[in-house]
Design a protein around this motif. Structure first.
Motif, PDB file in Angstrom:
ATOM      1  N   ALA A  22       0.821  -1.202   0.000  1.00 50.61           N
ATOM      2  CA  ALA A  22       0.000   0.000   0.000  1.00 50.61           C
ATOM      3  C   ALA A  22       0.859   1.258   0.000  1.00 50.61           C
ATOM      4  CB  ALA A  22      -0.926  -0.010   1.208  1.00 50.61           C
ATOM      5  N   PRO A  23       0.312   2.333  -0.570  1.00 55.04           N
ATOM      6  CA  PRO A  23       1.069   3.582  -0.637  1.00 55.04           C
ATOM      7  C   PRO A  23       1.021   4.358   0.676  1.00 55.04           C
ATOM      8  CG  PRO A  23      -1.083   3.891  -1.621  1.00 55.04           C
ATOM      9  CD  PRO A  23      -0.976   2.426  -1.260  1.00 55.04           C
ATOM     10  N   ASN A  24       2.030   5.194   0.865  1.00 59.27           N
ATOM     11  CA  ASN A  24       1.966   6.212   1.912  1.00 59.27           C
ATOM     12  C   ASN A  24       1.206   7.380   1.309  1.00 59.27           C
ATOM     13  OD1 ASN A  24       3.529   4.779   3.784  1.00 59.27           O
ATOM     14  ND2 ASN A  24       5.410   5.511   2.840  1.00 59.27           N
ATOM     15  N   GLU A  25       0.464   8.087   2.129  1.00 60.38           N
ATOM     16  CA  GLU A  25      -0.310   9.212   1.609  1.00 60.38           C
ATOM     17  C   GLU A  25       0.630  10.329   1.147  1.00 60.38           C
ATOM     18  OE1 GLU A  25      -3.246   8.848   0.855  1.00 60.38           O
ATOM     19  OE2 GLU A  25      -3.938   7.240   2.153  1.00 60.38           O
ATOM     20  N   PRO A  26       0.348  10.944   0.002  1.00 62.33           N
ATOM     21  CA  PRO A  26       1.221  12.000  -0.517  1.00 62.33           C
ATOM     22  C   PRO A  26       1.044  13.343   0.195  1.00 62.33           C
ATOM     23  CG  PRO A  26      -0.573  11.588  -2.033  1.00 62.33           C
ATOM     24  CD  PRO A  26      -0.687  10.568  -0.946  1.00 62.33           C
ATOM     25  N   ILE A  27       0.026  13.444   1.025  1.00 62.13           N
ATOM     26  CA  ILE A  27      -0.236  14.675   1.783  1.00 62.13           C
ATOM     27  C   ILE A  27      -0.236  14.309   3.262  1.00 62.13           C
ATOM     28  CG2 ILE A  27      -1.985  16.426   2.279  1.00 62.13           C
ATOM     29  CD1 ILE A  27      -1.914  16.929  -0.507  1.00 62.13           C
ATOM     30  N   SER A  28       0.430  15.106   4.065  1.00 60.15           N
ATOM     31  CA  SER A  28       0.438  14.841   5.505  1.00 60.15           C
ATOM     32  C   SER A  28      -0.779  15.487   6.167  1.00 60.15           C
ATOM     33  CB  SER A  28       1.715  15.398   6.138  1.00 60.15           C
ATOM     34  OG  SER A  28       1.685  16.814   6.132  1.00 60.15           O
ATOM     35  N   ARG A  29      -1.101  14.980   7.332  1.00 58.95           N
ATOM     36  CA  ARG A  29      -2.205  15.556   8.104  1.00 58.95           C
ATOM     37  C   ARG A  29      -1.933  17.030   8.383  1.00 58.95           C
ATOM     38  NH1 ARG A  29      -2.506  12.997  13.533  1.00 58.95           N
ATOM     39  NH2 ARG A  29      -3.113  11.142  12.385  1.00 58.95           N
ATOM     40  N   GLU A  30      -0.676  17.354   8.685  1.00 57.44           N
ATOM     41  CA  GLU A  30      -0.316  18.739   8.987  1.00 57.44           C
ATOM     42  C   GLU A  30      -0.552  19.647   7.775  1.00 57.44           C
ATOM     43  OE1 GLU A  30       1.663  16.028   9.783  1.00 57.44           O
ATOM     44  OE2 GLU A  30       0.944  16.139  11.857  1.00 57.44           O
ATOM     45  N   GLU A  31      -0.207  19.168   6.582  1.00 56.16           N
ATOM     46  CA  GLU A  31      -0.453  19.966   5.377  1.00 56.16           C
ATOM     47  C   GLU A  31      -1.948  20.203   5.176  1.00 56.16           C
ATOM     48  OE1 GLU A  31       2.787  18.931   2.011  1.00 56.16           O
ATOM     49  OE2 GLU A  31       1.766  17.162   2.854  1.00 56.16           O
ATOM     50  N   ALA A  32      -2.743  19.155   5.388  1.00 50.30           N
ATOM     51  CA  ALA A  32      -4.199  19.283   5.209  1.00 50.30           C
ATOM     52  C   ALA A  32      -4.794  20.233   6.247  1.00 50.30           C
ATOM     53  CB  ALA A  32      -4.856  17.911   5.298  1.00 50.30           C
ATOM     54  N   LYS A  33      -4.358  20.123   7.476  1.00 49.64           N
ATOM     55  CA  LYS A  33      -4.866  21.009   8.535  1.00 49.64           C
ATOM     56  C   LYS A  33      -4.449  22.456   8.271  1.00 49.64           C
ATOM     57  CE  LYS A  33      -4.718  19.439  12.823  1.00 49.64           C
ATOM     58  NZ  LYS A  33      -4.259  18.732  14.038  1.00 49.64           N
ATOM     59  N   ARG A  34      -3.231  22.658   7.793  1.00 49.37           N
ATOM     60  CA  ARG A  34      -2.767  24.008   7.467  1.00 49.37           C
ATOM     61  C   ARG A  34      -3.630  24.603   6.355  1.00 49.37           C
ATOM     62  NH1 ARG A  34       2.059  23.122   5.236  1.00 49.37           N
ATOM     63  NH2 ARG A  34       2.793  22.244   7.172  1.00 49.37           N
ATOM     64  N   GLN A  35      -3.968  23.796   5.345  1.00 47.56           N
ATOM     65  CA  GLN A  35      -4.815  24.264   4.246  1.00 47.56           C
ATOM     66  C   GLN A  35      -6.180  24.708   4.752  1.00 47.56           C
ATOM     67  OE1 GLN A  35      -4.124  24.615   0.981  1.00 47.56           O
ATOM     68  NE2 GLN A  35      -6.179  25.078   0.277  1.00 47.56           N
ATOM     69  N   CYS A  36      -6.691  24.013   5.759  1.00 47.52           N
ATOM     70  CA  CYS A  36      -8.024  24.312   6.305  1.00 47.52           C
ATOM     71  C   CYS A  36      -7.973  25.263   7.500  1.00 47.52           C
ATOM     72  CB  CYS A  36      -8.712  23.011   6.714  1.00 47.52           C
ATOM     73  SG  CYS A  36      -8.981  21.889   5.338  1.00 47.52           S
ATOM     74  N   VAL A  37      -6.782  25.720   7.850  1.00 51.99           N
ATOM     75  CA  VAL A  37      -6.557  26.606   8.990  1.00 51.99           C
ATOM     76  C   VAL A  37      -7.184  26.004  10.255  1.00 51.99           C
ATOM     77  CG1 VAL A  37      -6.578  29.001   9.781  1.00 51.99           C
ATOM     78  CG2 VAL A  37      -6.702  28.521   7.343  1.00 51.99           C
ATOM     79  N   VAL A  38      -6.797  24.781  10.543  1.00 48.07           N
ATOM     80  CA  VAL A  38      -7.275  24.068  11.732  1.00 48.07           C
ATOM     81  C   VAL A  38      -6.091  23.906  12.682  1.00 48.07           C
ATOM     82  CG1 VAL A  38      -8.184  21.873  12.584  1.00 48.07           C
ATOM     83  CG2 VAL A  38      -9.105  22.868  10.485  1.00 48.07           C
ATOM     84  N   LEU A  39      -6.272  24.387  13.906  1.00 47.12           N
ATOM     85  CA  LEU A  39      -5.192  24.354  14.884  1.00 47.12           C
ATOM     86  C   LEU A  39      -5.399  23.318  15.978  1.00 47.12           C
ATOM     87  CD1 LEU A  39      -4.762  28.232  15.260  1.00 47.12           C
ATOM     88  CD2 LEU A  39      -3.447  26.674  13.818  1.00 47.12           C
TER      89      LEU A  39
END
Length: 180
Positions: free
Chosen positions: A10-27
């Motif tokens: 299986a693949p590793n996800e190409p986007i990290s949780r931190e990148e996704a949260k930063r995009q959504c401005v979630v702290l």
């Protein structure tokens, strides 16, 4: 004819949780499980939309004849692990690494016999099994950006109260689509 691939690593996800949260401005960490699910869903959606594996993964795929190697069913291809077939005498056999060359030209990948070599003759009715490492080592920035847009919109519109607006999404991915 190629048959559907089986992912063996299986693949590793190409986007990290931190990148996704930063995009959504979630702290906060309250939605970490949701972000993990959205990242996997975004990768799956983009892979199906583009008909391209995004992250590095190992697949096993079968075909009926060596002429099918003129166009591999998955690209980009990083490397070929093995090509296995059933010989005419019924024994399991593999094509030696030096007996073939990969032509891994972006989204159009093929495998040809090495200079002076030819494909072996497989047993009638048997299938040839290609094991390969496919996907991007690091997806192009436009694909990552499209995934982040998808994640942000899915996070913002969790209640599904409005239809998605995918104009930017389509524009970012149009050059990465692979025809079937």
């Amino acid at each position: 004819m190629w048959y559907p691939p089986k992912v063996t690593q299986a693949p590793n996800e190409p986007i990290s949780r931190e990148e996704a949260k930063r995009q959504c401005v979630v702290l906060h960490d309250d939605d970490d499980a949701l972000f993990d699910a959205l990242i996997a869903a975004a990768r799956d959606y983009v892979e199906r939309y583009c008909n391209v594996p995004l992250a590095t993964q190992t697949i096993e795929v079968k075909c009926d004849a060596f002429c099918d190697f003129d166009r591999l069913p998955a690209a980009p291809v990083q490397s070929v692990t093995s090509i296995a077939y059933v010989a005419t005498d019924g024994t399991d056999a593999t094509v030696a690494q030096g007996d073939f060359e990969g032509r891994f030209d972006g989204l159009e990948a093929s495998i040809i016999p090495a200079y002076g070599k030819q494909w072996p003759v497989p047993r009638n009715g048997s299938r040839i099994t290609l094991t390969a490492i496919v996907g991007y080592e690091s997806p192009p920035p436009s694909i990552k950006h499209a995934m982040l847009l998808w994640i942000a919109e899915a996070y913002e519109k969790r209640e599904n109260d409005a239809p998605p607006s995918w104009t930017a999404f389509d524009a970012l991915l149009c050059n990465h689509r692979r025809g079937a």
